[in-house]
Design a protein around this motif. Structure first.
Motif, short mmCIF file in Angstrom:
data_model
loop_
_atom_site.label_atom_id
_atom_site.label_comp_id
_atom_site.label_asym_id
_atom_site.label_seq_id
_atom_site.Cartn_x
_atom_site.Cartn_y
_atom_site.Cartn_z
N SER A 69 54.40 35.99 39.16
CA SER A 69 54.89 37.09 38.59
C SER A 69 54.62 37.23 37.39
O SER A 69 54.55 38.82 37.02
N ASN A 70 53.80 36.50 36.77
CA ASN A 70 53.08 37.02 35.25
C ASN A 70 51.60 37.74 35.63
O ASN A 70 50.77 37.17 36.09
N LEU A 71 51.71 38.89 34.92
CA LEU A 71 50.57 39.76 34.99
C LEU A 71 49.32 39.01 34.51
O LEU A 71 48.07 39.57 35.10
N PHE A 72 49.19 37.93 33.82
CA PHE A 72 48.13 37.25 33.41
C PHE A 72 47.23 36.96 34.50
O PHE A 72 46.14 36.86 34.46
N TYR A 73 48.00 36.73 35.77
CA TYR A 73 47.17 35.82 36.84
C TYR A 73 46.64 37.17 37.68
O TYR A 73 45.82 36.68 38.69
N ALA A 74 47.02 38.39 37.65
CA ALA A 74 46.32 39.29 38.54
C ALA A 74 45.03 39.44 38.63
O ALA A 74 44.38 39.36 39.41
N GLU A 75 44.56 39.50 37.24
CA GLU A 75 42.62 39.78 37.20
C GLU A 75 42.28 38.30 37.47
O GLU A 75 41.32 38.19 38.09
N VAL A 76 42.95 37.04 37.16
CA VAL A 76 42.39 35.87 37.41
C VAL A 76 42.16 35.52 38.93
O VAL A 76 41.35 35.06 39.28
N ILE A 77 43.25 35.90 39.59
CA ILE A 77 43.16 35.82 40.86
C ILE A 77 42.19 36.83 41.67
O ILE A 77 41.63 36.34 42.66
N LYS A 78 42.28 37.78 41.12
CA LYS A 78 40.98 39.02 41.68
C LYS A 78 39.68 38.29 41.63
O LYS A 78 38.84 38.41 42.58
N GLY A 79 39.61 37.80 40.49
CA GLY A 79 38.28 37.25 40.17
C GLY A 79 37.82 35.98 41.00
O GLY A 79 37.01 35.79 41.80
N MET A 80 38.97 35.17 41.44
CA MET A 80 38.78 33.89 42.29
C MET A 80 38.52 34.49 43.65
O MET A 80 37.83 34.02 44.37
N GLU A 81 39.26 35.35 44.12
CA GLU A 81 39.21 36.10 45.42
C GLU A 81 37.79 36.48 45.81
O GLU A 81 37.16 36.34 46.86
N ASP A 82 37.25 37.41 44.77
CA ASP A 82 36.00 37.92 44.88
C ASP A 82 34.69 36.89 45.15
O ASP A 82 34.10 36.89 45.75
#
Length: 338
Positions: free
Chosen positions: A71-84
């Motif tokens: 739920s921490n917004l810190f991880y939104a962009e981190v996970i997007k980078g991982m997914e891509d």
């Protein structure tokens, strides 16, 4: 009903092992048999089981990611980078939210092991001995993102938190602020708590500004509600402060909320600087000046490092530090001493 490998073998009039060889190493099968199998696969719309293929090749093309609080917004962009990055390398991700809970963390590692994943990205939390023992038993590549370990030889990618906190504090001091408060995580947190506190204190020493840490630092959890309480406690014991360094954007927004509700003008009376540069930093009022981490790139780099290890490619460095920078918006202003 879904077709099986037996159905393919029956239609092509070959053995199951021949079908398996065609699917996994077709060049060793004579052309006429290979063509019969491929035709049967096409007609039956047969899709081989991914796990079965993984067992043959000792790869499932699946990576696990452990997140302490999704739920921490810190991880939104981190996970997007991982997914891509995972998509680019032909991998899939299984995201596990551990909720900062040891039991859930160990349970997640057990599930990932059962899924026969090829590797794990472990984020943000320190590596405790129990987790390291599980890592050793799994015997698969591990990469750390937004954390690191000095005790164990596990590759990692993060920013230099101590230097980033120093730069944030130095930025405020160069803006004329000498009475700076801090909302921080625990000193017992070796990943982002203690290093950022050390950077804050080092910047004061570098500018010959004396302070008693207990008077200017308030510790608390990272959630908005806890940070709001921390800001209240800090403002109560240090009302003369002219700037606040909050060690996450969520903490900074809590500080802004508290100050706004108590009629303190930002940045005219108190400047606020955050840490992370999450999307919310540009959505609040005033827009938040903050220390930026390359969140997307950090996630992407972690997956690329993990994929290299899985494929037997040596990494150039064990502990990779990414650049940070300050994004100037509207929550910090020059302080002119009267």
């Amino acid at each position: 009903m879904k077709s099986t490998i037996k159905d393919v073998a029956r239609m092509a009039n070959v053995s199951i092992s021949t079908v398996s060889r065609v699917l996994n190493n077709p060049d060793i099968v004579v052309k006429d048999k290979r063509d019969k199998v491929l035709q049967a696969v096409k007609e039956l719309n047969y899709s081989p089981n991914a796990l079965a293929i993984g067992l043959i090749h000792k790869r499932t093309k699946t990576l696990g990611v452990l997140i302490p609080d999704i739920s921490n917004l810190f991880y939104a962009e981190v996970i997007k980078g991982m997914e891509d990055a995972a998509h680019e390398s032909g991998n899939n991700l299984i995201i596990c939210n551990t909720d900062n809970n040891e039991e859930r963390r160990l349970s997640s590692l057990k599930v990932l092991s059962e899924k026969q994943i090829d590797g794990i990205v472990f984020t943000s939390e320190p590596i405790f001995p129990d987790s390291y023992e599980v890592f050793k038993r799994l015997n698969i590549p591990i990469v750390l993102a937004a954390t690191h370990s000095l005790e164990y030889d596990i590759p990692s990618v993060k920013v230099d938190d101590e230097q980033a906190a120093y730069d944030a504090t130095d930025y405020l001091i160069k803006k004329g602020h000498t009475k700076i408060g801090m909302i921080s995580g625990s000193m017992l947190d070796p990943i982002s708590g203690l290093p950022r506190i050390q950077g804050f204190l080092r910047a004061h020493r570098a500018h010959n500004i004396e302070l008693v840490p207990e008077d200017r630092i308030e510790y608390g959890k990272y959630l908005f509600e806890d940070s709001y309480k921390a800001m209240k406690a800090l403002h109560t014991k240090f009302p003369e402060m002219t700037a606040v360094f909050a060690t996450s954007d969520e903490r900074a927004l809590a500080a802004i909320s508290y100050l706004h509700e108590h009629k303190v003008k930002i940045p005219d009376e108190v400047s606020v600087i955050g840490f992370d540069n999450t999307r919310m930093a540009g959505m609040c009022f005033p827009k938040l000046t903050t220390v930026a981490q390359p969140l997307y790139e950090m996630g992407s780099q972690a997956i690329k490092m993990l994929d290299s290890l899985i494929n037997g490619v040596a990494l150039d460095e064990m502990r990779s530090y990414m650049n940070h920078w300050i994004v100037e918006r509207d929550s910090v202003k020059q302080f002119n001493q009267v």
